[in-house]
Enzyme design. Structure first.
Site, PDB file in Angstrom:
ATOM      1  N   LYS A 191       0.849  -1.192   0.000  1.00 50.25           N
ATOM      2  CA  LYS A 191       0.000   0.000   0.000  1.00 50.25           C
ATOM      3  C   LYS A 191       0.878   1.233   0.000  1.00 50.25           C
ATOM      4  O   LYS A 191       1.478   1.602   1.006  1.00 50.25           O
ATOM      5  CB  LYS A 191      -0.942   0.044   1.208  1.00 50.25           C
ATOM      6  CG  LYS A 191      -2.057   1.057   0.922  1.00 50.25           C
ATOM      7  CD  LYS A 191      -2.681   1.686   2.117  1.00 50.25           C
ATOM      8  CE  LYS A 191      -1.946   2.842   2.711  1.00 50.25           C
ATOM      9  NZ  LYS A 191      -1.795   4.050   1.865  1.00 50.25           N
ATOM     10  N   GLY A 244       6.983   4.697   8.238  1.00 47.01           N
ATOM     11  CA  GLY A 244       6.099   5.854   8.400  1.00 47.01           C
ATOM     12  C   GLY A 244       6.286   6.465   9.773  1.00 47.01           C
ATOM     13  O   GLY A 244       7.346   6.312  10.391  1.00 47.01           O
ATOM     14  N   SER A 245       5.252   7.132  10.244  1.00 35.88           N
ATOM     15  CA  SER A 245       5.374   7.876  11.498  1.00 35.88           C
ATOM     16  C   SER A 245       5.262   6.948  12.716  1.00 35.88           C
ATOM     17  O   SER A 245       4.678   5.859  12.629  1.00 35.88           O
ATOM     18  CB  SER A 245       4.259   8.922  11.572  1.00 35.88           C
ATOM     19  OG  SER A 245       3.013   8.261  11.525  1.00 35.88           O
ATOM     20  N   VAL A 248       1.535   6.113  13.633  1.00 34.59           N
ATOM     21  CA  VAL A 248       0.895   5.024  12.875  1.00 34.59           C
ATOM     22  C   VAL A 248       1.588   3.695  13.195  1.00 34.59           C
ATOM     23  O   VAL A 248       0.927   2.654  13.259  1.00 34.59           O
ATOM     24  CB  VAL A 248       0.873   5.343  11.361  1.00 34.59           C
ATOM     25  CG1 VAL A 248       0.312   4.170  10.569  1.00 34.59           C
ATOM     26  CG2 VAL A 248       0.046   6.588  11.096  1.00 34.59           C
ATOM     27  N   GLY A 249       2.886   3.733  13.465  1.00 37.05           N
ATOM     28  CA  GLY A 249       3.596   2.516  13.869  1.00 37.05           C
ATOM     29  C   GLY A 249       2.933   1.871  15.079  1.00 37.05           C
ATOM     30  O   GLY A 249       2.767   0.654  15.167  1.00 37.05           O
ATOM     31  N   GLU A 267       9.946   0.972  10.612  1.00 35.90           N
ATOM     32  CA  GLU A 267      10.969   1.998  10.318  1.00 35.90           C
ATOM     33  C   GLU A 267      10.269   3.335  10.498  1.00 35.90           C
ATOM     34  O   GLU A 267       9.467   3.725   9.646  1.00 35.90           O
ATOM     35  CB  GLU A 267      11.470   1.867   8.875  1.00 35.90           C
ATOM     36  CG  GLU A 267      12.058   0.526   8.512  1.00 35.90           C
ATOM     37  CD  GLU A 267      13.394   0.271   9.167  1.00 35.90           C
ATOM     38  OE1 GLU A 267      14.044   1.231   9.608  1.00 35.90           O
ATOM     39  OE2 GLU A 267      13.773  -0.904   9.264  1.00 35.90           O
ATOM     40  N   CYS A 301      13.481  10.868   6.855  1.00 31.94           N
ATOM     41  CA  CYS A 301      13.377  10.352   8.229  1.00 31.94           C
ATOM     42  C   CYS A 301      14.653  10.616   9.026  1.00 31.94           C
ATOM     43  O   CYS A 301      14.610  10.872  10.218  1.00 31.94           O
ATOM     44  CB  CYS A 301      13.083   8.865   8.195  1.00 31.94           C
ATOM     45  SG  CYS A 301      14.229   7.948   7.162  1.00 31.94           S
ATOM     46  N   GLU A 398       9.379  15.677  15.261  1.00 31.98           N
ATOM     47  CA  GLU A 398       9.842  15.565  13.870  1.00 31.98           C
ATOM     48  C   GLU A 398       8.963  16.496  13.029  1.00 31.98           C
ATOM     49  O   GLU A 398       7.747  16.301  12.936  1.00 31.98           O
ATOM     50  CB  GLU A 398       9.662  14.119  13.400  1.00 31.98           C
ATOM     51  CG  GLU A 398      10.129  13.921  11.980  1.00 31.98           C
ATOM     52  CD  GLU A 398       9.873  12.506  11.481  1.00 31.98           C
ATOM     53  OE1 GLU A 398       8.772  11.989  11.677  1.00 31.98           O
ATOM     54  OE2 GLU A 398      10.798  11.936  10.877  1.00 31.98           O
TER      55      GLU A 398
HETATM   56  P1  NAD Z   1       2.325   8.035   8.015  1.00 37.81           P
HETATM   57  O1  NAD Z   1       2.677   7.194   9.172  1.00 37.81           O
HETATM   58  O2  NAD Z   1       1.254   9.044   8.166  1.00 37.81           O
HETATM   59  O3  NAD Z   1       1.875   7.101   6.774  1.00 37.81           O
HETATM   60  C1  NAD Z   1       2.676   6.074   6.292  1.00 37.81           C
HETATM   61  C2  NAD Z   1       1.790   5.045   5.613  1.00 37.81           C
HETATM   62  O4  NAD Z   1       0.907   4.486   6.572  1.00 37.81           O
HETATM   63  C3  NAD Z   1       0.908   5.597   4.505  1.00 37.81           C
HETATM   64  O5  NAD Z   1       0.827   4.657   3.452  1.00 37.81           O
HETATM   65  C4  NAD Z   1      -0.445   5.735   5.195  1.00 37.81           C
HETATM   66  O6  NAD Z   1      -1.542   5.659   4.304  1.00 37.81           O
HETATM   67  C5  NAD Z   1      -0.417   4.532   6.110  1.00 37.81           C
HETATM   68  N1  NAD Z   1      -1.318   4.627   7.271  1.00 37.81           N
HETATM   69  C6  NAD Z   1      -1.770   5.747   7.890  1.00 37.81           C
HETATM   70  N2  NAD Z   1      -2.591   5.409   8.910  1.00 37.81           N
HETATM   71  C7  NAD Z   1      -2.631   4.053   8.953  1.00 37.81           C
HETATM   72  C8  NAD Z   1      -3.283   3.108   9.791  1.00 37.81           C
HETATM   73  N3  NAD Z   1      -4.072   3.492  10.807  1.00 37.81           N
HETATM   74  N4  NAD Z   1      -3.083   1.798   9.563  1.00 37.81           N
HETATM   75  C9  NAD Z   1      -2.276   1.383   8.560  1.00 37.81           C
HETATM   76  N5  NAD Z   1      -1.658   2.233   7.716  1.00 37.81           N
HETATM   77  C10 NAD Z   1      -1.818   3.547   7.916  1.00 37.81           C
HETATM   78  O7  NAD Z   1       3.682   8.672   7.541  1.00 37.81           O
HETATM   79  P2  NAD Z   1       3.918   9.694   6.357  1.00 37.81           P
HETATM   80  O8  NAD Z   1       3.423  11.025   6.771  1.00 37.81           O
HETATM   81  O9  NAD Z   1       3.398   9.108   5.080  1.00 37.81           O
HETATM   82  O10 NAD Z   1       5.514   9.663   6.254  1.00 37.81           O
HETATM   83  C11 NAD Z   1       6.322  10.389   7.073  1.00 37.81           C
HETATM   84  C12 NAD Z   1       6.859   9.555   8.201  1.00 37.81           C
HETATM   85  O11 NAD Z   1       7.578   8.417   7.706  1.00 37.81           O
HETATM   86  C13 NAD Z   1       7.864  10.322   9.015  1.00 37.81           C
HETATM   87  O12 NAD Z   1       7.648  10.103  10.377  1.00 37.81           O
HETATM   88  C14 NAD Z   1       9.205   9.731   8.573  1.00 37.81           C
HETATM   89  O13 NAD Z   1      10.239   9.891   9.481  1.00 37.81           O
HETATM   90  C15 NAD Z   1       8.833   8.316   8.365  1.00 37.81           C
HETATM   91  N6  NAD Z   1       9.837   7.629   7.531  1.00 37.81           N
HETATM   92  C16 NAD Z   1      10.700   6.736   8.125  1.00 37.81           C
HETATM   93  C17 NAD Z   1      11.699   6.112   7.384  1.00 37.81           C
HETATM   94  C18 NAD Z   1      12.655   5.134   8.003  1.00 37.81           C
HETATM   95  O14 NAD Z   1      13.312   4.394   7.283  1.00 37.81           O
HETATM   96  N7  NAD Z   1      12.792   5.093   9.310  1.00 37.81           N
HETATM   97  C19 NAD Z   1      11.819   6.395   6.020  1.00 37.81           C
HETATM   98  C20 NAD Z   1      10.929   7.310   5.453  1.00 37.81           C
HETATM   99  C21 NAD Z   1       9.944   7.914   6.220  1.00 37.81           C
END
Ligand code: NAD
Length: 500
Positions: A191, A244-245, A248-249, A267, A301, A398
């Site tokens: 996704k 992601g964030s 959401v993690g 991650e 990130c 962040e």
């Molecule tokens: P986000 O967590 O909002 O979204 C990431 C993904 O999760 C998207 O596909 C989103 O649709 C999905 N998502 C959102 N809510 C969800 C839920 N309840 N259940 C399942 N999936 C869900 O993050 P973002 O705003 O898209 O990206 C930015 C974040 O990603 C920052 O915190 C950044 O640091 C992090 N990031 C980390 C790394 C790493 O390797 N550590 C790399 C790139 C980005």
């Protein structure tokens, strides 16, 4: 302040958007609801395309296809060398379409076209080749047991994987997840982020052309709380690999716990320190510091957004960094002169500007930047704050934009203590010529990657991932291949052996 290039000019021929439907079981299909959502060009807020809005019932179909492909299909059963050949072909097809793929990410995410063509897209093909080469080198161990038993271990693919990825590196993050999982013999549902669905659908098409069997790689475009949540709650998904964030993690972990206890790899975000000591080359250090918070318009990130500079060079460093930030050319990401483009969307743009306003209210001193650029699109000046402290929101959170907090320190011990004063632990940078200082700090700082006299030194051979709230699990290297495998122990008795 950064200057803006002429964004009225386009520097590439825009391709027709070919793939906007879900990719399930080897076919492009509409969402069952028939619904679509708009993906937006951050240069001007205009609609690029309408894309299928996948939801729970579409995820169910995609997971079913992946389940059948895993339980009964050829992919997990192929010799690793055969999987490797198909993955190599996938990489070749990416190389044949570099320009078009780079344009899709520039349109969707505001990424620099020049970087996409020279690094992002070729890097994805190289990552696929790295894991293609590893696919036939996966071996268990023969064990010497303490009882009269013969035993060995097998490394087996983990099963159906749900990859949920963010928007800041649509191509790199797609392949960071998909390449090792394919090589391991897993099947999967990806996704992509709702902001950047286009290149993922193109990759699904290329995977099919390369010979990846139907059902192995499915792509469901859609939103997080619907399609994403359906993946993380699904009883037939064996693992969620999430980038992601942190917020959401946490939701992903809860979903895994309340469903089938699936494996989880996270991650997450960061607030990484870059520590510059008195003996550092100030020119190099200020160049790296600028890169550290402005690369990809700060939407990284591992961005170095807490900048600690030792008191002896602080004034000179501050002057140079501000001059360099003011000279950055910001504008149309298709223009080869430009160093960074627009933030990914209006939500991100508003969030960054509100953090900047908050920083001013908290009493931080704005050295440069702080404002949007132009009337159209989501451009923000490189922004440097000083007089900041670790308990301020702009230093704790962040921001995910081109904003940095510049701080002065006196001693090595102070630098270590302040660098570790964060809930995150993704990366850290150290600038010094003193090997002892570099060794001491790198061992004391709690972060998954430490870069000495360099920054963003990310390489496919080198594991990458977080400490603390930056997550767990590692991408890249053979660690990532093993992440998509599980260990089976096979034991047989040895009767009456004179050799035991
Ligand atoms: P986000 O967590 O909002 O979204 C990431 C993904 O999760 C998207 O596909 C989103 O649709 C999905 N998502 C959102 N809510 C969800 C839920 N309840 N259940 C399942 N999936 C869900 O993050 P973002 O705003 O898209 O990206 C930015 C974040 O990603 C920052 O915190 C950044 O640091 C992090 N990031 C980390 C790394 C790493 O390797 N550590 C790399 C790139 C980005």
């Amino acid at each position: 302040m950064g200057s803006q290039s002429d964004s009225s000019t386009t520097f590439a021929k825009m391709p027709t958007i070919k793939f906007t439907k879900l990719f399930i079981d080897g076919e492009f299909v509409h969402a069952l609801s028939g619904k679509t959502f708009e993906t937006i060009d951050p240069r001007n807020g205009e609609v690029i395309a309408k894309v299928a809005k996948g939801d729970k019932e579409d995820v169910d179909l995609a997971v079913k296809a992946a389940r059948v492909a895993f339980d009964h299909g050829p992919w997990p059963r192929l010799p690793g060398s055969e999987r490797g050949k198909i993955i190599m072909k996938f990489a070749d097809l990416i190389d044949q379409n570099t320009e078009e793929l780079a344009i899709l990410d520039s349109l969707d995410a505001g990424k620099l076209l020049s970087e996409g063509k020279s690094m992002g897209i070729p890097g994805a093909a190289e990552l696929l080749r790295y894991y293609a080469g590893a696919a036939d080198k996966v071996h268990g161990q023969v064990l010497k047991m303490s009882s009269p038993l013969q035993a060995y271990t097998l490394l087996e693919p983990i099963g159906v994987v749900g990859h949920i990825i963010p928007w800041n590196f649509p191509t790199s993050l797609f392949f960071t997840k998909v390449s090792p999982a394919l090589a391991a013999g897993c099947t999967m549902v990806v996704k992509p982020a709702e902001q950047t669905p286009l290149s993922a659908l193109y990759y699904a098409h290329l995977a099919k052309l390369a010979g990846v069997p139907d059902g192995v790689l499915n792509v469901v475009t859609g939103f997080g709380h619907t399609a994403g949540a359906a993946i993380s709650h699904h009883m037939d998904v064996d693992m969620v690999s999430f980038t992601g964030s942190a917020e959401v993690g946490r939701e992903i972990m809860k979903a895994a716990a309340s469903s089938n206890l699936k494996h989880v790899s996270l991650e997450l975000g960061g607030k990484s320190p870059l520590i510059v000591f008195d003996d550092a080359d100030v020119d190099l250090a200020s160049d790296l510091a600028l890169l550290g918070f402005c690369f990809n318009k700060g939407e990284v990130c591992a961005a170095s957004t807490r900048l600690y500079v030792q008191e002896g060079i602080y004034d000179e460093f501050e002057k140079k960094l501000v001059e360099k930030a003011k000279a950055l050319v910001i504008g149309d990401p298709f223009d080869p002169q430009v160093r960074y483009g627009p933030q990914v969307d209006k939500v991100q743009f508003d969030k960054i500007l509100s953090y900047i306003e908050h920083g001013k209210r908290e009493g931080a001193t704005l050295l440069t930047g702080g404002k949007p650029i132009g009337e159209k699109g989501y451009y923000i000046e490189p922004t440097i704050f000083t007089n900041v402290k670790e308990d301020m929101m702009i230093v704790k959170d962040e921001i995910f934009g081109p904003v940095v907090g510049l701080m002065k320190f006196k001693t090595v011990e102070e630098a270590i203590q302040r660098a570790n004063d964060s809930k995150y632990g993704l990366a850290a940078g150290i600038m010094t010529k003193d090997l002892n200082v570099a060794n001491t700090v790198s061992r004391s700082v709690r972060a998954g990657s430490v870069w000495i006299n360099c920054y963003f030194a990310i390489d496919k051979d080198c594991p990458f991932g977080g400490y603390k709230m930056s997550g767990f699990g590692r991408d890249f290297g053979l660690d990532a291949l093993h992440k998509y495998m599980q260990l089976k122990s096979v034991v047989t008795p040895i009767y009456n052996s004179p050799w035991l």
